[in-house]
Write a protein that holds these residues in place. Structure first.
Motif, PDB file in Angstrom:
ATOM      1  N   GLU A 274       0.824  -1.205   0.000  1.00  0.00           N
ATOM      2  CA  GLU A 274       0.000   0.000   0.000  1.00  0.00           C
ATOM      3  C   GLU A 274       0.864   1.264   0.000  1.00  0.00           C
ATOM      4  O   GLU A 274       0.601   2.211  -0.747  1.00  0.00           O
ATOM      5  CB  GLU A 274      -0.926   0.010   1.217  1.00  0.00           C
ATOM      6  N   TYR A 275       1.902   1.280   0.829  1.00  0.00           N
ATOM      7  CA  TYR A 275       2.698   2.508   0.927  1.00  0.00           C
ATOM      8  C   TYR A 275       3.683   2.655  -0.224  1.00  0.00           C
ATOM      9  O   TYR A 275       4.065   3.779  -0.575  1.00  0.00           O
ATOM     10  CB  TYR A 275       3.361   2.588   2.304  1.00  0.00           C
ATOM     11  N   ILE A 276       4.039   1.559  -0.848  1.00  0.00           N
ATOM     12  CA  ILE A 276       4.808   1.665  -2.094  1.00  0.00           C
ATOM     13  C   ILE A 276       3.928   2.275  -3.183  1.00  0.00           C
ATOM     14  O   ILE A 276       4.364   3.138  -3.944  1.00  0.00           O
ATOM     15  CB  ILE A 276       5.349   0.283  -2.516  1.00  0.00           C
ATOM     16  N   GLU A 277       2.654   1.838  -3.242  1.00  0.00           N
ATOM     17  CA  GLU A 277       1.725   2.414  -4.222  1.00  0.00           C
ATOM     18  C   GLU A 277       1.509   3.903  -3.960  1.00  0.00           C
ATOM     19  O   GLU A 277       1.478   4.712  -4.885  1.00  0.00           O
ATOM     20  CB  GLU A 277       0.391   1.670  -4.188  1.00  0.00           C
ATOM     21  N   LEU A 278       1.362   4.266  -2.693  1.00  0.00           N
ATOM     22  CA  LEU A 278       1.179   5.681  -2.365  1.00  0.00           C
ATOM     23  C   LEU A 278       2.420   6.498  -2.719  1.00  0.00           C
ATOM     24  O   LEU A 278       2.315   7.662  -3.119  1.00  0.00           O
ATOM     25  CB  LEU A 278       0.849   5.832  -0.883  1.00  0.00           C
ATOM     26  N   SER A 279       3.592   5.886  -2.592  1.00  0.00           N
ATOM     27  CA  SER A 279       4.818   6.608  -2.961  1.00  0.00           C
ATOM     28  C   SER A 279       4.841   6.896  -4.456  1.00  0.00           C
ATOM     29  O   SER A 279       5.362   7.929  -4.886  1.00  0.00           O
ATOM     30  CB  SER A 279       6.059   5.812  -2.556  1.00  0.00           C
ATOM     31  N   LYS A 280       4.268   6.004  -5.257  1.00  0.00           N
ATOM     32  CA  LYS A 280       4.187   6.244  -6.702  1.00  0.00           C
ATOM     33  C   LYS A 280       3.291   7.436  -7.007  1.00  0.00           C
ATOM     34  O   LYS A 280       3.518   8.182  -7.961  1.00  0.00           O
ATOM     35  CB  LYS A 280       3.652   5.000  -7.409  1.00  0.00           C
ATOM     36  N   GLU A 281       2.245   7.615  -6.189  1.00  0.00           N
ATOM     37  CA  GLU A 281       1.294   8.695  -6.409  1.00  0.00           C
ATOM     38  C   GLU A 281       1.799  10.031  -5.873  1.00  0.00           C
ATOM     39  O   GLU A 281       1.537  11.085  -6.461  1.00  0.00           O
ATOM     40  CB  GLU A 281      -0.044   8.363  -5.740  1.00  0.00           C
ATOM     41  N   PHE A 282       2.509   9.992  -4.746  1.00  0.00           N
ATOM     42  CA  PHE A 282       2.836  11.240  -4.050  1.00  0.00           C
ATOM     43  C   PHE A 282       4.335  11.529  -3.952  1.00  0.00           C
ATOM     44  O   PHE A 282       4.714  12.608  -3.505  1.00  0.00           O
ATOM     45  CB  PHE A 282       2.248  11.215  -2.634  1.00  0.00           C
TER      46      PHE A 282
END
Length: 318
Positions: A274-282
């Protein structure tokens, strides 16, 4: 209706925009709650555009009959759109009518933009095919959903919504996708005037409230574990100064630490992903690799200290 991934992103934004200190928890929490509440308004504004478009389109067809030199199409327009059963059920739904009275009134002052959109849409192959098809509820539904997609991609109409709240610029497409999927679930049997209209966050829905409670806890625990998370990051940096790590990356790792230690039902692998995905977004591509590496090390350390107690499948292996 909001996914936990989306709620994580809202927690991230609320904390990032705040002072990120424990004594500011109330302010950050209020900002988060306000943002989520505003998403209901955004969702209704988007949906309300559909019946408003049909209403303005029908008016234009009627006005065409009164032209000084009307064409044959002006004199005898197809009024099939006026009788669209799916849109009619939307306008008859008691709860949606209440929502539109509360939040959807802005379209009344933008009739010119809606008329422009109708004139363009009237020229489309999709509109002509709809008029030529035999009327069915499914056909009306497919047309309404296609029309909703068209309206959500109309830049002038998007701008009207964006002007109403600075919070909505980043959320517009996500909420439009939620609405799109919600409209697809409605059918001839479950869609009537008494149906509870789905909104982005409904306190009456057990799942919605459970997901919101998860987000509230995540926000509180992230702020509470800030110092611990920063110490963990510092202890695992190699050839890198803590001051050079971006605030966003620190916060993403901090949120993951809070989720590792405070959410026993969520597998570690799910949290990391989840936080790897959020890092891609933000954040950046480089941040993704950095966060992944640091979290792998933090998981091992937290396990060894007995700080992580998980149950269920999907856990990370040492």
């Amino acid at each position: 209706m909001l996914s936990r991934h989306f709620l994580r992103s809202k927690v991230l934004q609320a904390i990032y925009a705040g002072r990120y200190e424990e004594d500011d928890l109330i302010t950050v929490s209020k900002a988060f709650e306000y943002h989520i509440a505003k998403l209901n308004e955004l969702g209704v504004l988007q949906v309300a555009l559909l019946p408003r478009f049909v209403e303005e389109g029908v008016k234009m067809l009627e006005e065409g009959k009164k032209k000084f030199r009307p064409t044959e199409e002006d004199r005898n327009p197809s009024m099939k759109m006026q009788d669209n059963e799916f849109v009619r059920r939307m306008t008859d739904n008691f709860e949606l009518k209440q929502h539109m009275e509360k939040w959807g009134g802005c379209w009344e002052t933008h009739a010119d933009l809606i008329k422009e959109a109708f004139l363009d849409f009237r020229k489309s192959d999709e509109y002509r095919r709809y008029l030529a098809e035999e009327r069915t509820f499914e056909g009306d539904k497919d047309f309404a959903i296609l029309l909703f997609r068209y309206l959500m991609n109309r830049e002038a109409l998007r701008a009207v919504v964006a002007e109403r709240s600075l919070l909505w610029d980043d959320d517009f497409d996500q909420i439009a996708q939620y609405n799109f999927m919600m409209l697809k679930t409605l059918n001839e049997d479950n869609f009537d005037e008494a149906m509870i209209w789905p909104v982005m966050y409904d306190k009456r829905e057990e799942k919605d409230e459970a997901d919101m409670n998860f987000a509230r806890q995540l926000l509180r625990d992230t702020v509470a574990t800030r110092e611990e998370a920063e110490d963990l990051i510092k202890s695992h940096l190699q050839g890198w100064e803590f001051e050079r790590v971006s605030k966003m990356d620190i916060l993403l790792i901090n949120m993951a630490v809070a989720e590792f230690t405070a959410c026993p039902s969520i597998p570690e692998k799910v949290t990391v992903d989840e936080y790897i995905e959020l890092s891609k977004e933000f954040s950046s591509e480089r941040s993704r690799l950095f966060i992944n590496g640091i979290l792998d090390k933090i998981v091992v350390e937290l396990r060894s200290k007995g700080r992580i107690n998980k149950s269920g499948r999907g856990l990370l292996e040492n």
